[in-house]
Design an enzyme around this catalytic site. Structure first.
Site, PDB file in Angstrom:
ATOM      1  N   GLY A   5      69.011  53.321  11.317  1.00  0.00           N
ATOM      2  CA  GLY A   5      69.400  53.499   9.925  1.00  0.00           C
ATOM      3  C   GLY A   5      69.911  52.186   9.334  1.00  0.00           C
ATOM      4  O   GLY A   5      69.615  51.094   9.850  1.00  0.00           O
ATOM      5  N   GLY A   6      70.703  52.310   8.254  1.00  0.00           N
ATOM      6  CA  GLY A   6      71.170  51.121   7.538  1.00  0.00           C
ATOM      7  C   GLY A   6      72.016  50.199   8.405  1.00  0.00           C
ATOM      8  O   GLY A   6      71.840  48.978   8.387  1.00  0.00           O
ATOM      9  N   ARG A  45      60.788  55.660  12.830  1.00  0.00           N
ATOM     10  CA  ARG A  45      61.724  54.827  12.052  1.00  0.00           C
ATOM     11  C   ARG A  45      62.099  53.570  12.843  1.00  0.00           C
ATOM     12  O   ARG A  45      62.226  52.485  12.284  1.00  0.00           O
ATOM     13  CB  ARG A  45      62.970  55.654  11.736  1.00  0.00           C
ATOM     14  N   SER A  67      86.716  56.227   1.724  1.00  0.00           N
ATOM     15  CA  SER A  67      86.493  54.802   1.982  1.00  0.00           C
ATOM     16  C   SER A  67      87.809  54.071   2.240  1.00  0.00           C
ATOM     17  O   SER A  67      88.828  54.325   1.589  1.00  0.00           O
ATOM     18  CB  SER A  67      85.798  54.163   0.782  1.00  0.00           C
ATOM     19  N   GLY A  87      69.682  53.750  17.304  1.00  0.00           N
ATOM     20  CA  GLY A  87      69.721  54.079  15.882  1.00  0.00           C
ATOM     21  C   GLY A  87      68.841  53.111  15.109  1.00  0.00           C
ATOM     22  O   GLY A  87      68.575  51.987  15.577  1.00  0.00           O
ATOM     23  N   ASP A 102      77.232  42.950   6.050  1.00  0.00           N
ATOM     24  CA  ASP A 102      77.369  43.837   7.224  1.00  0.00           C
ATOM     25  C   ASP A 102      76.980  43.117   8.519  1.00  0.00           C
ATOM     26  O   ASP A 102      77.680  43.201   9.525  1.00  0.00           O
ATOM     27  CB  ASP A 102      76.484  45.080   7.064  1.00  0.00           C
ATOM     28  N   LYS A 104      72.516  51.151  -1.184  1.00  0.00           N
ATOM     29  CA  LYS A 104      72.366  49.754  -0.739  1.00  0.00           C
ATOM     30  C   LYS A 104      70.954  49.204  -0.934  1.00  0.00           C
ATOM     31  O   LYS A 104      70.788  48.007  -1.152  1.00  0.00           O
ATOM     32  CB  LYS A 104      72.750  49.627   0.746  1.00  0.00           C
ATOM     33  N   SER A 162      87.821  50.731   2.006  1.00  0.00           N
ATOM     34  CA  SER A 162      87.709  49.453   1.294  1.00  0.00           C
ATOM     35  C   SER A 162      88.812  49.258   0.248  1.00  0.00           C
ATOM     36  O   SER A 162      89.332  48.140   0.124  1.00  0.00           O
ATOM     37  CB  SER A 162      86.330  49.326   0.644  1.00  0.00           C
ATOM     38  N   ASN A 214      75.215  44.996   0.116  1.00  0.00           N
ATOM     39  CA  ASN A 214      76.493  45.723   0.126  1.00  0.00           C
ATOM     40  C   ASN A 214      77.564  45.021  -0.714  1.00  0.00           C
ATOM     41  O   ASN A 214      78.670  45.547  -0.855  1.00  0.00           O
ATOM     42  CB  ASN A 214      76.999  45.934   1.565  1.00  0.00           C
TER      43      ASN A 214
END
Ligand code: NAP
Length: 288
Positions: free
Chosen positions: A133-134, A160, A19, A131, A106, A70, A21, A91
């Site tokens: 996803g998240g 999805r 990460s 996509g 995000d 998340k 961050s 997040n």
């Protein structure tokens, strides 16, 4: 320097080893001369509830939450803001005197990076998202809430994408359609798109030579192409798009802005965005 007054902030995720961050947030604390530090914690799924309880027990100032926690973390918080509730993912957690409040930075971080790097405002625009996803979810909600006219979502697993489209339409009323990653469908959607967002890990280091999900022949001048992947900073998709006259936006901006917004929620101070970006870019260069 760690003293008795140091306020601790943290990242909960699994894995957290790579990460960016910690370097980004510690740089921002240092810039403002705050007695704060930011540390990564690898938290397994079965330990998440205990880890969240530790935010109160240890008096952490706030926490970032990343994959795979998340969504699950929402059930352990006292309050969740509107956008995070709509997205269904948190997040960032603020510890307000023991009350844990969840946010999702995000989507807003993505919008800020689009504005800063491509001068792009979503209102009235036609958008294609690859996509479901998240990352795609946060981006699609942010674009719909910001007034995008249409959203076309394509995913390897089309069910999805359809589930995300249904959630988006119910929550925002936006004109949304979903489908499989088929060239004929992509071609039709891209013919009138203003913005293409790639939100899968395809093209991410070490698979940076992997072919993009979309045939670059479908990209044309005037289209803004945004890749959420930030390592490498300029993916194969972005190189191909730039060569065809598109304006391109990489994933570093979103990463930095979501972190900057989290910093502002925790401290009430303006985040030093340029300095945070520089340290992220330096870390990526050093790891390459
Ligand atoms: P995620 O929740 O695991 O979703 C992954 C998505 O990618 C799914 O839609 C998945 O499709 C699709 N996918 C995965 N491998 C694929 C393949 N080989 N071919 C086609 N589709 C594939 O992941 P995420 O959190 O959304 O992250 C996606 C990417 O965005 C990652 O590279 C991540 O680093 C980046 N990201 C960047 C930021 C930023 O701040 N810049 C923020 C969030 C995410 P299926 O549903 O069919 O499995």
């Amino acid at each position: 320097m760690i003293t008795g007054q140091t306020k601790v902030f943290a990242l909960f995720g699994d894995p957290v080893l790579h990460s960016l961050s910690p370097v980004m947030q510690n740089k921002a604390f240092a810039f403002h001369g705050l007695p704060c530090c930011y540390v990564p914690f690898r938290v397994r799924k079965e330990d998440l509830q205990t880890a969240v309880a530790a935010i109160r027990a240890l008096g952490l100032g706030g926490v970032n939450v990343t994959i795979p926690h998340k969504e699950q973390v929402i059930s352990y918080l006292d309050e969740v803001d509107r956008e995070a509730r709509l997205i269904g993912a948190v997040n960032t957690i603020l510890n307000q005197n023991g009350r844990l409040i969840g946010y999702n930075t995000d989507g807003a971080g993505f919008l800020l990076s689009l504005r800063a790097e491509a001068d792009f405002a979503p209102e009235g625009k036609h958008v294609v998202v690859l996509g479901a996803g998240g990352g795609a979810r946060a981006v699609a909600f942010a674009l719909a809430l910001e007034g995008a006219r249409t959203l076309r979502i394509f995913n390897r697993n089309p069910e999805r994408a359809q589930a995300l489209a249904g959630d988006l339409h119910r929550a925002t009323g936006c004109d949304v359609e979903a489908g499989a990653l088929r060239e004929d469908l992509l071609s039709a959607a891209l013919a009138r798109a203003d913005l293409l967002v790639h939100a899968s890990p395809v093209g991410m280091y070490p698979h940076h030579d992997e072919a993009p999900l979309v045939d670059p022949c479908l990209l044309r001048p005037g289209l803004v192409v945004c890749d959420l992947v930030y390592n490498p900073p300029r993916t194969r998709l972005l190189k191909e798009a730039a060569a065809r006259g598109c304006r391109v936006v990489g994933g570093i901006g979103m990463l930095v802005h979501q972190g900057a917004l989290a910093f502002e929620i925790w401290t009430g101070l303006q985040a030093p965005v340029a300095i945070m970006r520089a340290v992220v870019e330096e870390s990526l260069r050093n790891s390459a």
